[in-house]
Design an enzyme around this catalytic site. Structure first.
Site, mmCIF file in Angstrom:
data_model
loop_
_atom_site.group_PDB
_atom_site.id
_atom_site.type_symbol
_atom_site.label_atom_id
_atom_site.label_comp_id
_atom_site.label_asym_id
_atom_site.label_seq_id
_atom_site.Cartn_x
_atom_site.Cartn_y
_atom_site.Cartn_z
ATOM 1 N N THR A 100 27.139 111.307 64.255
ATOM 2 C CA THR A 100 26.866 109.884 64.441
ATOM 3 C C THR A 100 25.666 109.494 63.593
ATOM 4 O O THR A 100 24.904 110.345 63.136
ATOM 5 C CB THR A 100 26.629 109.541 65.923
ATOM 6 O OG1 THR A 100 26.792 108.135 66.101
ATOM 7 C CG2 THR A 100 25.241 109.951 66.394
ATOM 8 N N CYS A 129 19.720 102.769 68.559
ATOM 9 C CA CYS A 129 20.474 103.441 69.617
ATOM 10 C C CYS A 129 19.958 104.870 69.810
ATOM 11 O O CYS A 129 19.225 105.405 68.978
ATOM 12 C CB CYS A 129 21.956 103.494 69.271
ATOM 13 S SG CYS A 129 22.798 101.898 69.244
ATOM 14 N N HIS A 171 26.521 107.641 72.345
ATOM 15 C CA HIS A 171 25.774 106.784 71.404
ATOM 16 C C HIS A 171 25.665 105.427 72.076
ATOM 17 O O HIS A 171 26.651 104.707 72.199
ATOM 18 C CB HIS A 171 26.564 106.693 70.090
ATOM 19 C CG HIS A 171 25.897 105.864 69.027
ATOM 20 N ND1 HIS A 171 26.073 106.118 67.686
ATOM 21 C CD2 HIS A 171 25.089 104.769 69.092
ATOM 22 C CE1 HIS A 171 25.391 105.218 66.976
ATOM 23 N NE2 HIS A 171 24.792 104.389 67.813
#
Length: 202
Positions: A42, A47, A64
């Site tokens: 990711t 985030c 996430h």
């Protein structure tokens, strides 16, 4: 799972020729769990992601997520933000338990929370995300064995759940606005999302 909430299993699978392995890419609001020896990837701005695994069996996964920011009208109180984070964590934990992981064997590595989104820095979104995830894991008694939080740079995270190995690349320069656009869109989505409640754990 609450359809209005927006969190779901990542569908984006491909073969990574650099690491010579099957790979799953997760985007904001997604998560993925697996008992197999694959790679989960990711890219994080404000985030945060939790790489969570059973250190005995190698079953693991990654989420996430971002807490909704507070706003001037007070439509997203802190309690709602916390409920969102708890829900995102419980989705990951619940699914890991469902496929055979044992809670007592959990270990976590946490990443993200960078101050990269214009307009969200006033609410310290990255800092609140980081504080939430550390507090949550501490409360749940999950050992945190590594972390890379805050700062001003986005991160690309490579997680090998079977072994627990994580590689983190700090992105000191972005070639396009894709990451920021995704997180801003996600931020707007979760402000409108409804959290139905907690997830029952097995």
């Amino acid at each position: 799972m609450d359809a209005d909430f927006g969190a779901h299993l990542a569908p984006n699978c491909y073969f990574d020729h650099t690491f010579n392995t099957e790979t799953v890419k997760i985007l904001p609001g997604e998560y993925y769990v697996t008992p197999r020896d694959i790679l989960i990837v990711t890219v994080l701005g404000s985030c945060v992601s939790v790489c969570l695994r059973d250190r005995i069996s190698g079953i693991g996964g990654m989420n996430h997520f971002m807490l909704p920011g507070n706003n001037d009208e007070g439509l997203t109180p802190a309690s709602t933000s916390a409920r969102y984070g708890v829900y995102a964590m419980e989705l990951l934990i619940n699914h890991l338990l469902k496929i055979g992981a044992k809670r007592q064997n959990f270990e976590a590595k946490v990443f993200g929370g960078g101050a990269v989104l214009r307009g969200l820095t006033v609410n310290n979104v990255g800092q609140r995300n980081s504080e939430f995830v550390l507090d949550y894991l501490h409360t749940e008694g999950v050992q945190i064995v590594a972390q890379d939080l805050l700062d001003i740079y986005p991160r690309k995270v490579y997680f090998f759940p079977a072994t627990g190995r994580v590689l983190v690349k700090k992105l000191t320069s972005l070639h396009n606005t894709t990451l920021i656009d995704r997180e801003q869109q996600y931020s707007m989505q979760i402000k409108k999302a409804r959290v139905a409640g907690t997830v029952d754990l097995f």
